[in-house]
Design a protein around this motif. Structure first.
Motif, PDB file in Angstrom:
ATOM      1  N   GLU A   1       0.688  -1.213  -0.116  1.00  0.00           N
ATOM      2  CA  GLU A   1       0.105   0.063  -0.052  1.00  0.00           C
ATOM      3  C   GLU A   1       0.988   1.340   0.180  1.00  0.00           C
ATOM      4  N   PRO A   2       2.031   1.457   0.880  1.00  0.00           N
ATOM      5  CA  PRO A   2       2.855   2.608   0.695  1.00  0.00           C
ATOM      6  C   PRO A   2       3.374   2.785  -0.777  1.00  0.00           C
ATOM      7  N   ALA A   3       3.682   1.756  -1.529  1.00  0.00           N
ATOM      8  CA  ALA A   3       3.882   1.893  -2.808  1.00  0.00           C
ATOM      9  C   ALA A   3       2.958   2.641  -3.873  1.00  0.00           C
ATOM     10  N   MET A   4       1.745   1.938  -3.592  1.00  0.00           N
ATOM     11  CA  MET A   4       0.652   2.330  -4.395  1.00  0.00           C
ATOM     12  C   MET A   4       0.237   3.930  -4.082  1.00  0.00           C
ATOM     13  N   ARG A   5       0.465   4.357  -2.702  1.00  0.00           N
ATOM     14  CA  ARG A   5       0.266   5.616  -2.483  1.00  0.00           C
ATOM     15  C   ARG A   5       1.393   6.675  -2.984  1.00  0.00           C
ATOM     16  N   ARG A   6       2.355   6.194  -3.179  1.00  0.00           N
ATOM     17  CA  ARG A   6       3.537   6.828  -3.786  1.00  0.00           C
ATOM     18  C   ARG A   6       3.336   6.937  -5.155  1.00  0.00           C
ATOM     19  N   ALA A   7       2.706   5.920  -5.934  1.00  0.00           N
ATOM     20  CA  ALA A   7       2.488   6.178  -7.236  1.00  0.00           C
ATOM     21  C   ALA A   7       1.285   7.094  -7.593  1.00  0.00           C
ATOM     22  N   VAL A   8       0.393   7.178  -6.734  1.00  0.00           N
ATOM     23  CA  VAL A   8      -0.629   7.991  -6.692  1.00  0.00           C
ATOM     24  C   VAL A   8      -0.172   9.473  -6.609  1.00  0.00           C
ATOM     25  N   ARG A   9       0.727   9.750  -5.749  1.00  0.00           N
ATOM     26  CA  ARG A   9       1.091  11.050  -5.527  1.00  0.00           C
ATOM     27  C   ARG A   9       2.135  11.603  -6.807  1.00  0.00           C
ATOM     28  N   VAL A  10       2.858  10.522  -7.255  1.00  0.00           N
ATOM     29  CA  VAL A  10       3.732  10.769  -8.560  1.00  0.00           C
ATOM     30  C   VAL A  10       2.835  11.180  -9.669  1.00  0.00           C
ATOM     31  N   GLU A  11       1.461  10.558  -9.876  1.00  0.00           N
ATOM     32  CA  GLU A  11       0.758  10.800 -10.958  1.00  0.00           C
ATOM     33  C   GLU A  11       0.081  12.062 -10.650  1.00  0.00           C
ATOM     34  N   VAL A  12      -0.273  12.507  -9.344  1.00  0.00           N
ATOM     35  CA  VAL A  12      -0.802  13.691  -9.348  1.00  0.00           C
ATOM     36  C   VAL A  12       0.383  15.142  -9.782  1.00  0.00           C
ATOM     37  N   VAL A  13       1.486  14.795  -9.279  1.00  0.00           N
ATOM     38  CA  VAL A  13       2.602  15.650  -9.554  1.00  0.00           C
ATOM     39  C   VAL A  13       2.725  15.768 -11.153  1.00  0.00           C
TER      40      VAL A  13
ATOM     41  N   LEU B   1      10.522  11.594 -13.140  1.00  0.00           N
ATOM     42  CA  LEU B   1       9.072  10.965 -12.953  1.00  0.00           C
ATOM     43  C   LEU B   1       9.120   9.544 -13.646  1.00  0.00           C
ATOM     44  N   GLY B   2       9.594   9.338 -14.724  1.00  0.00           N
ATOM     45  CA  GLY B   2       9.693   7.958 -15.727  1.00  0.00           C
ATOM     46  C   GLY B   2      10.663   7.310 -14.537  1.00  0.00           C
ATOM     47  N   ARG B   3      11.467   7.394 -14.136  1.00  0.00           N
ATOM     48  CA  ARG B   3      12.251   6.231 -13.148  1.00  0.00           C
ATOM     49  C   ARG B   3      11.486   6.037 -12.022  1.00  0.00           C
ATOM     50  N   ILE B   4      10.798   6.993 -11.317  1.00  0.00           N
ATOM     51  CA  ILE B   4      10.193   6.530 -10.092  1.00  0.00           C
ATOM     52  C   ILE B   4       9.056   5.602 -10.612  1.00  0.00           C
ATOM     53  N   LYS B   5       8.260   5.886 -11.715  1.00  0.00           N
ATOM     54  CA  LYS B   5       7.191   5.044 -12.146  1.00  0.00           C
ATOM     55  C   LYS B   5       7.564   3.802 -12.448  1.00  0.00           C
ATOM     56  N   LEU B   6       8.719   3.654 -13.243  1.00  0.00           N
ATOM     57  CA  LEU B   6       9.094   2.547 -13.569  1.00  0.00           C
ATOM     58  C   LEU B   6       9.614   1.432 -12.454  1.00  0.00           C
ATOM     59  N   ARG B   7      10.036   1.980 -11.510  1.00  0.00           N
ATOM     60  CA  ARG B   7      10.487   1.207 -10.179  1.00  0.00           C
ATOM     61  C   ARG B   7       9.214   0.889  -9.404  1.00  0.00           C
ATOM     62  N   LEU B   8       8.050   1.567  -9.305  1.00  0.00           N
ATOM     63  CA  LEU B   8       6.851   1.448  -8.748  1.00  0.00           C
ATOM     64  C   LEU B   8       6.018   0.322  -9.684  1.00  0.00           C
ATOM     65  N   ALA B   9       6.325   0.417 -10.785  1.00  0.00           N
ATOM     66  CA  ALA B   9       5.434  -0.509 -11.739  1.00  0.00           C
ATOM     67  C   ALA B   9       6.013  -1.725 -11.429  1.00  0.00           C
ATOM     68  N   HIS B  10       7.108  -2.197 -11.404  1.00  0.00           N
ATOM     69  CA  HIS B  10       7.653  -3.560 -11.123  1.00  0.00           C
ATOM     70  C   HIS B  10       7.179  -4.014  -9.881  1.00  0.00           C
TER      71      HIS B  10
ATOM     72  N   TYR C   1       3.556   1.078 -16.004  1.00  0.00           N
ATOM     73  CA  TYR C   1       4.780   0.791 -16.597  1.00  0.00           C
ATOM     74  C   TYR C   1       4.686   1.575 -17.937  1.00  0.00           C
ATOM     75  N   THR C   2       3.563   1.379 -18.554  1.00  0.00           N
ATOM     76  CA  THR C   2       3.283   2.162 -20.010  1.00  0.00           C
ATOM     77  C   THR C   2       3.326   3.682 -19.747  1.00  0.00           C
ATOM     78  N   ASP C   3       2.905   4.106 -18.479  1.00  0.00           N
ATOM     79  CA  ASP C   3       2.900   5.651 -18.305  1.00  0.00           C
ATOM     80  C   ASP C   3       4.491   6.055 -17.968  1.00  0.00           C
ATOM     81  N   ALA C   4       5.324   5.100 -17.549  1.00  0.00           N
ATOM     82  CA  ALA C   4       6.722   5.403 -17.534  1.00  0.00           C
ATOM     83  C   ALA C   4       7.460   5.484 -18.956  1.00  0.00           C
ATOM     84  N   LEU C   5       6.922   4.551 -19.854  1.00  0.00           N
ATOM     85  CA  LEU C   5       7.390   4.566 -21.253  1.00  0.00           C
ATOM     86  C   LEU C   5       6.809   5.767 -21.828  1.00  0.00           C
TER      87      LEU C   5
END
Length: 329
Positions: free
Chosen positions: A18-30, A156-165, A173-177
Motif C-alpha cells: 500500500e505505501p508503494a501504491m500511495r507513492r504511485a498516486v502522488r507521482v501521478e498527481v505531480v 518521474l519516469g524512473r520513479i514510475k518504472l520502479r513502482l510499476a515493477h 509501466y506504460t506511463d513510464a514509457l
C-alpha cells in the motif's frame, strides 16, 4: 471437490504494498500538474516549429496515462458486487489499454507529421520577441520550454518504472514509457530548434521522425499486450517481454506436497492480481477439505498476487483423459 478461496477482496494489495501504491498516486498527481504547466508554456512559445508543436501535442497526450492510472487506483478498491463477482481488478488492465493507445497514437502522429514536413520541404522560421526594449531570438525561450518539458519526465519516469515493477502495474509501466517518449521528444525538439537556428530546415522534422519510430514500436507492443491480458492469455511480466514465472512456481510448490501425484495451473491477469484454477490429482481420496485448504494457503503465501485461486481435486488431468481417449480410438 472444489472450493473458492474467499471472496474477491476490495483491497487486493497487501499492507506491504500500500505505501508503494500511495507513492504511485502522488507521482501521478505531480505528473498532471507538471504537464499542465508544460502545455501552457509550450503553447506560448512554440511558433512555427514542427518539433515544438509535436512536444505540445505530446504533453497533452501525456495527461492521459496518469488520469487512467488514477481512475484505476480508485476503482480497484470497490467491493465485489452481484454484477461484478470478481471485483474491479481489471480497471488496471483497462488503464493499461488506454495508456498503450495514447502511446501508440502519439507515435503515429509524430511519425506522420515529421514525414509530411520532410515531404513538403517546409522551412520553419523562428522570429524574435521584444523584452524590456531588447530583441531576443524566440528560439531561446523555446529551448527553455523544451528543457522544462523534458527534464522532470526523466525523474518521474524512473520513479514510475520502479513502482510499476513493485506493484506489477502495467498501466504505470506504460506511463513510464510515455515519460520516456516525452523526454526523447524534448531532446529531439532541442536539436530541431538548434538546427533551424543553424539554417538546417530538415533537422526539426528529421529529429521528430527518428524518435517516432521507437515510440510507435513501444506503443504497438504494449497495445498487443493489453489485448492479450483482456483475452486471458498466459500472464506476462510487467514489461510484457516474457512469460511470468509465477504459474510454474505455484505448480512446482504444489507438486512438492507429499500427497500430490500431478498438478495443472491455469492463471489469468486481473490488473495487479492473478485469478485462476489449480487442478490437483491426489494419490488417494483422504481428507479432501484439508488438502484443498492446504493448497489455497500455499498459493496465498507464495505471492500476494494469488488472491483468488480455485483449488479442485480431480481423478486425472484433462490432458491425460484426452490422451487415453485418443489411444483407445
Amino acid at each position: 471437490m472444489s472450493e473458492r478461496w474467499g471472496h474477491t477482496p476490495a483491497h487486493e494489495l497487501p499492507c506491504t504494498k500500500e505505501p508503494a501504491m500511495r507513492r504511485a498516486v502522488r507521482v501521478e498527481v505531480v505528473s498532471l500538474f507538471f504537464f499542465g504547466s508544460a502545455i501552457a508554456f509550450t503553447a506560448v512559445v512554440m511558433g512555427q516549429s514542427q518539433a515544438m508543436k509535436t512536444v505540445w501535442i505530446d504533453d497533452m497526450l501525456g495527461v492521459v496515462p496518469p488520469i487512467a492510472v488514477l481512475a484505476a487506483s480508485h476503482l480497484r478498491r470497490r467491493e465485489a458486487t452481484d454484477a461484478y463477482r470478481y471485483g474491479y481488478h481489471r480497471a488496471v488492465t483497462i488503464a493499461f489499454l488506454v495508456a498503450a493507445v495514447a502511446l501508440l497514437g502519439f507515435g503515429i502522429y509524430l511519425l506522420g507529421e515529421g514525414l509530411l514536413t520532410l515531404f513538403r520541404a517546409e522551412r520553419p522560421t523562428i522570429g524574435s520577441i521584444t523584452v524590456f526594449g531588447r530583441d531576443f531570438w524566440l528560439g531561446w525561450l523555446m529551448l527553455v520550454a523544451l528543457v522544462w518539458s523534458a527534464t522532470p519526465t526523466v525523474i518521474l519516469g524512473r520513479i514510475k518504472l520502479r513502482l510499476a515493477h513493485e506493484l506489477h502495474d502495467k498501466a504505470l509501466y506504460t506511463d513510464a514509457l510515455m515519460n520516456k517518449a516525452d523526454w526523447m521528444t524534448g531532446l529531439a525538439g532541442i536539436f530541431g530548434v538548434l538546427g533551424i537556428g543553424a539554417g538546417l530546415w530538415w533537422a526539426d522534422a528529421a529529429a521528430a521522425c527518428a524518435i517516432a519510430v521507437d515510440i510507435t514500436r513501444d506503443g504497438a507492443r504494449n497495445l498487443m499486450a493489453a489485448f492479450g491480458d483482456l483475452m486471458d492469455r498466459r500472464p506476462r511480466d510487467v514489461a510484457c517481454e516474457c512469460d511470468d514465472p509465477l504459474p510454474e512456481r505455484l505448480a512446482d510448490a504444489v507438486l512438492a506436497l507429499p500427497w500430490v501425484r500431478d498438478v495443472s495451473v491455469r492463471l489469468r491477469e486481473h490488473g495487479h492480481v492473478f485469478i485462476g484454477e489449480v487442478f490437483v490429482v491426489p494419490v488417494d481420496e483422504s481428507a479432501p477439505l484439508q488438502r484443498i485448504e492446504q493448497v489455497g494457503a500455499l498459493a496465498r503465501d507464495l505471492n500476494w498476487r494469488l488472491t483468488d485461486v480455485t483449488v479442485q481435486l480431480v481423478p486425472t488431468l484433462m490432458q491425460d483423459t484426452c490422451d487415453e481417449a485418443c489411444g483407445d480410438a
